[in-house]
Scaffold this motif. Structure first.
Motif, PDB file in Angstrom:
ATOM      1  N   MET A  83       0.845  -1.189   0.000  1.00  0.00           N
ATOM      2  CA  MET A  83       0.000   0.000   0.000  1.00  0.00           C
ATOM      3  C   MET A  83       0.884   1.245   0.000  1.00  0.00           C
ATOM      4  O   MET A  83       1.845   1.353   0.740  1.00  0.00           O
ATOM      5  CB  MET A  83      -0.894  -0.016   1.228  1.00  0.00           C
ATOM      6  N   ILE A  84       0.563   2.195  -0.823  1.00  0.00           N
ATOM      7  CA  ILE A  84       1.320   3.443  -0.916  1.00  0.00           C
ATOM      8  C   ILE A  84       0.745   4.441   0.083  1.00  0.00           C
ATOM      9  O   ILE A  84      -0.469   4.649   0.120  1.00  0.00           O
ATOM     10  CB  ILE A  84       1.246   4.021  -2.349  1.00  0.00           C
ATOM     11  N   PRO A  85       1.615   5.056   0.900  1.00  0.00           N
ATOM     12  CA  PRO A  85       1.099   6.059   1.841  1.00  0.00           C
ATOM     13  C   PRO A  85       0.544   7.261   1.078  1.00  0.00           C
ATOM     14  O   PRO A  85       0.940   7.539  -0.045  1.00  0.00           O
ATOM     15  CB  PRO A  85       2.329   6.437   2.661  1.00  0.00           C
ATOM     16  N   SER A  86      -0.390   7.958   1.688  1.00  0.00           N
ATOM     17  CA  SER A  86      -0.990   9.109   1.011  1.00  0.00           C
ATOM     18  C   SER A  86      -0.144  10.362   1.161  1.00  0.00           C
ATOM     19  O   SER A  86      -0.330  11.327   0.432  1.00  0.00           O
ATOM     20  CB  SER A  86      -2.383   9.367   1.557  1.00  0.00           C
ATOM     21  N   ARG A  87       0.814  10.351   2.089  1.00  0.00           N
ATOM     22  CA  ARG A  87       1.655  11.517   2.315  1.00  0.00           C
ATOM     23  C   ARG A  87       3.103  11.079   2.454  1.00  0.00           C
ATOM     24  O   ARG A  87       3.400  10.100   3.134  1.00  0.00           O
ATOM     25  CB  ARG A  87       1.219  12.237   3.587  1.00  0.00           C
ATOM     26  N   LEU A  88       4.000  11.815   1.814  1.00  0.00           N
ATOM     27  CA  LEU A  88       5.425  11.529   1.889  1.00  0.00           C
ATOM     28  C   LEU A  88       6.149  12.821   2.230  1.00  0.00           C
ATOM     29  O   LEU A  88       6.036  13.812   1.504  1.00  0.00           O
ATOM     30  CB  LEU A  88       5.936  10.977   0.555  1.00  0.00           C
ATOM     31  N   VAL A  89       6.888  12.807   3.336  1.00  0.00           N
ATOM     32  CA  VAL A  89       7.657  13.981   3.761  1.00  0.00           C
ATOM     33  C   VAL A  89       9.122  13.705   3.449  1.00  0.00           C
ATOM     34  O   VAL A  89       9.718  12.762   3.966  1.00  0.00           O
ATOM     35  CB  VAL A  89       7.471  14.284   5.263  1.00  0.00           C
ATOM     36  N   VAL A  90       9.691  14.540   2.582  1.00  0.00           N
ATOM     37  CA  VAL A  90      11.068  14.381   2.124  1.00  0.00           C
ATOM     38  C   VAL A  90      11.904  15.531   2.660  1.00  0.00           C
ATOM     39  O   VAL A  90      11.552  16.696   2.485  1.00  0.00           O
ATOM     40  CB  VAL A  90      11.139  14.375   0.579  1.00  0.00           C
ATOM     41  N   ASN A  91      13.009  15.192   3.294  1.00  0.00           N
ATOM     42  CA  ASN A  91      13.950  16.183   3.799  1.00  0.00           C
ATOM     43  C   ASN A  91      15.176  16.164   2.904  1.00  0.00           C
ATOM     44  O   ASN A  91      15.714  15.099   2.591  1.00  0.00           O
ATOM     45  CB  ASN A  91      14.344  15.837   5.242  1.00  0.00           C
ATOM     46  N   CYS A  92      15.626  17.350   2.479  1.00  0.00           N
ATOM     47  CA  CYS A  92      16.846  17.435   1.686  1.00  0.00           C
ATOM     48  C   CYS A  92      17.418  18.841   1.797  1.00  0.00           C
ATOM     49  O   CYS A  92      16.768  19.760   2.292  1.00  0.00           O
ATOM     50  CB  CYS A  92      16.600  17.059   0.236  1.00  0.00           C
ATOM     51  N   SER A  93      18.631  18.989   1.317  1.00  0.00           N
ATOM     52  CA  SER A  93      19.299  20.292   1.382  1.00  0.00           C
ATOM     53  C   SER A  93      18.693  21.268   0.376  1.00  0.00           C
ATOM     54  O   SER A  93      18.042  20.876  -0.595  1.00  0.00           O
ATOM     55  CB  SER A  93      20.795  20.132   1.102  1.00  0.00           C
ATOM     56  N   VAL A  94      18.959  22.516   0.598  1.00  0.00           N
ATOM     57  CA  VAL A  94      18.449  23.574  -0.279  1.00  0.00           C
ATOM     58  C   VAL A  94      18.987  23.384  -1.701  1.00  0.00           C
ATOM     59  O   VAL A  94      18.231  23.436  -2.670  1.00  0.00           O
ATOM     60  CB  VAL A  94      18.835  24.961   0.278  1.00  0.00           C
ATOM     61  N   SER A  95      20.281  23.140  -1.832  1.00  0.00           N
ATOM     62  CA  SER A  95      20.859  23.020  -3.171  1.00  0.00           C
ATOM     63  C   SER A  95      20.345  21.775  -3.895  1.00  0.00           C
ATOM     64  O   SER A  95      20.051  21.825  -5.097  1.00  0.00           O
ATOM     65  CB  SER A  95      22.385  23.022  -3.118  1.00  0.00           C
ATOM     66  N   VAL A 116      18.546  16.127  10.122  1.00  0.00           N
ATOM     67  CA  VAL A 116      17.180  15.679  10.389  1.00  0.00           C
ATOM     68  C   VAL A 116      17.152  14.806  11.644  1.00  0.00           C
ATOM     69  O   VAL A 116      18.069  14.043  11.901  1.00  0.00           O
ATOM     70  CB  VAL A 116      16.602  14.920   9.170  1.00  0.00           C
ATOM     71  N   ASP A 117      16.091  14.956  12.400  1.00  0.00           N
ATOM     72  CA  ASP A 117      15.843  14.118  13.574  1.00  0.00           C
ATOM     73  C   ASP A 117      14.550  13.366  13.291  1.00  0.00           C
ATOM     74  O   ASP A 117      13.460  13.919  13.422  1.00  0.00           O
ATOM     75  CB  ASP A 117      15.721  14.986  14.829  1.00  0.00           C
ATOM     76  N   PHE A 118      14.665  12.107  12.896  1.00  0.00           N
ATOM     77  CA  PHE A 118      13.478  11.335  12.492  1.00  0.00           C
ATOM     78  C   PHE A 118      12.457  11.211  13.614  1.00  0.00           C
ATOM     79  O   PHE A 118      11.261  11.172  13.362  1.00  0.00           O
ATOM     80  CB  PHE A 118      13.879   9.953  11.991  1.00  0.00           C
ATOM     81  N   ALA A 119      12.907  11.152  14.843  1.00  0.00           N
ATOM     82  CA  ALA A 119      11.984  11.005  15.974  1.00  0.00           C
ATOM     83  C   ALA A 119      11.161  12.269  16.199  1.00  0.00           C
ATOM     84  O   ALA A 119      10.002  12.204  16.582  1.00  0.00           O
ATOM     85  CB  ALA A 119      12.764  10.659  17.237  1.00  0.00           C
ATOM     86  N   ALA A 120      11.741  13.424  15.961  1.00  0.00           N
ATOM     87  CA  ALA A 120      11.067  14.684  16.275  1.00  0.00           C
ATOM     88  C   ALA A 120      10.481  15.398  15.054  1.00  0.00           C
ATOM     89  O   ALA A 120       9.532  16.161  15.186  1.00  0.00           O
ATOM     90  CB  ALA A 120      12.038  15.629  16.978  1.00  0.00           C
ATOM     91  N   ASP A 121      11.022  15.150  13.868  1.00  0.00           N
ATOM     92  CA  ASP A 121      10.649  15.955  12.696  1.00  0.00           C
ATOM     93  C   ASP A 121       9.565  15.361  11.813  1.00  0.00           C
ATOM     94  O   ASP A 121       9.126  15.989  10.873  1.00  0.00           O
ATOM     95  CB  ASP A 121      11.896  16.227  11.839  1.00  0.00           C
ATOM     96  N   HIS A 122       9.134  14.132  12.070  1.00  0.00           N
ATOM     97  CA  HIS A 122       8.086  13.492  11.263  1.00  0.00           C
ATOM     98  C   HIS A 122       8.455  13.470   9.782  1.00  0.00           C
ATOM     99  O   HIS A 122       7.661  13.831   8.926  1.00  0.00           O
ATOM    100  CB  HIS A 122       6.725  14.166  11.466  1.00  0.00           C
ATOM    101  N   GLU A 166      10.728  19.182   2.957  1.00  0.00           N
ATOM    102  CA  GLU A 166      11.298  19.919   4.082  1.00  0.00           C
ATOM    103  C   GLU A 166      12.718  20.264   3.645  1.00  0.00           C
ATOM    104  O   GLU A 166      13.614  19.431   3.665  1.00  0.00           O
ATOM    105  CB  GLU A 166      11.313  19.055   5.338  1.00  0.00           C
ATOM    106  N   VAL A 167      12.887  21.483   3.192  1.00  0.00           N
ATOM    107  CA  VAL A 167      14.160  21.911   2.617  1.00  0.00           C
ATOM    108  C   VAL A 167      14.943  22.680   3.665  1.00  0.00           C
ATOM    109  O   VAL A 167      14.549  23.765   4.090  1.00  0.00           O
ATOM    110  CB  VAL A 167      13.908  22.774   1.356  1.00  0.00           C
ATOM    111  N   THR A 168      16.059  22.071   4.072  1.00  0.00           N
ATOM    112  CA  THR A 168      16.897  22.669   5.109  1.00  0.00           C
ATOM    113  C   THR A 168      18.292  22.070   5.031  1.00  0.00           C
ATOM    114  O   THR A 168      18.463  20.952   4.548  1.00  0.00           O
ATOM    115  CB  THR A 168      16.304  22.423   6.510  1.00  0.00           C
ATOM    116  N   ASP A 169      19.252  22.812   5.481  1.00  0.00           N
ATOM    117  CA  ASP A 169      20.611  22.293   5.553  1.00  0.00           C
ATOM    118  C   ASP A 169      20.931  21.758   6.944  1.00  0.00           C
ATOM    119  O   ASP A 169      22.039  21.309   7.201  1.00  0.00           O
ATOM    120  CB  ASP A 169      21.618  23.384   5.149  1.00  0.00           C
ATOM    121  N   ALA A 170      19.953  21.772   7.832  1.00  0.00           N
ATOM    122  CA  ALA A 170      20.137  21.245   9.194  1.00  0.00           C
ATOM    123  C   ALA A 170      19.968  19.725   9.177  1.00  0.00           C
ATOM    124  O   ALA A 170      19.286  19.164   8.314  1.00  0.00           O
ATOM    125  CB  ALA A 170      19.124  21.869  10.142  1.00  0.00           C
TER     126      ALA A 170
END
Length: 64
Positions: free
Chosen positions: A1-13, A44-50, A38-42
């Motif tokens: 089953m494909i989730p309905s929402r996908l949150v992707v974290n990556c750098s700005v560049s 990622v904390d998988f436990a806190a950032d969802h 979620e575009v950031t150069d910081a």
């Protein structure tokens, strides 16, 4: 089953130079998928950032 929402974290560049120009293909293939960037150069904390997936760069050599 494909989730309905996908949150992707990556750098700005990475988001601006590679991911964003290609994202339309994924959205066309899976139109019911709600993609959030979620575009950031910081770090990622998988436990806190969802975040579902983080695309990061490393200087270490990875296995093929």
């Amino acid at each position: 089953m494909i989730p309905s929402r996908l949150v992707v974290n990556c750098s700005v560049s990475f988001a601006s130079k590679w991911l964003t120009p290609r994202l339309h293909r994924l959205m066309a293939d899976i139109p019911d998928l709600d993609v959030h960037l979620e575009v950031t150069d910081a770090a990622v904390d998988f436990a806190a950032d969802h975040v579902d997936v983080a695309l990061t760069r490393t200087r270490r050599r990875c296995a093929p």
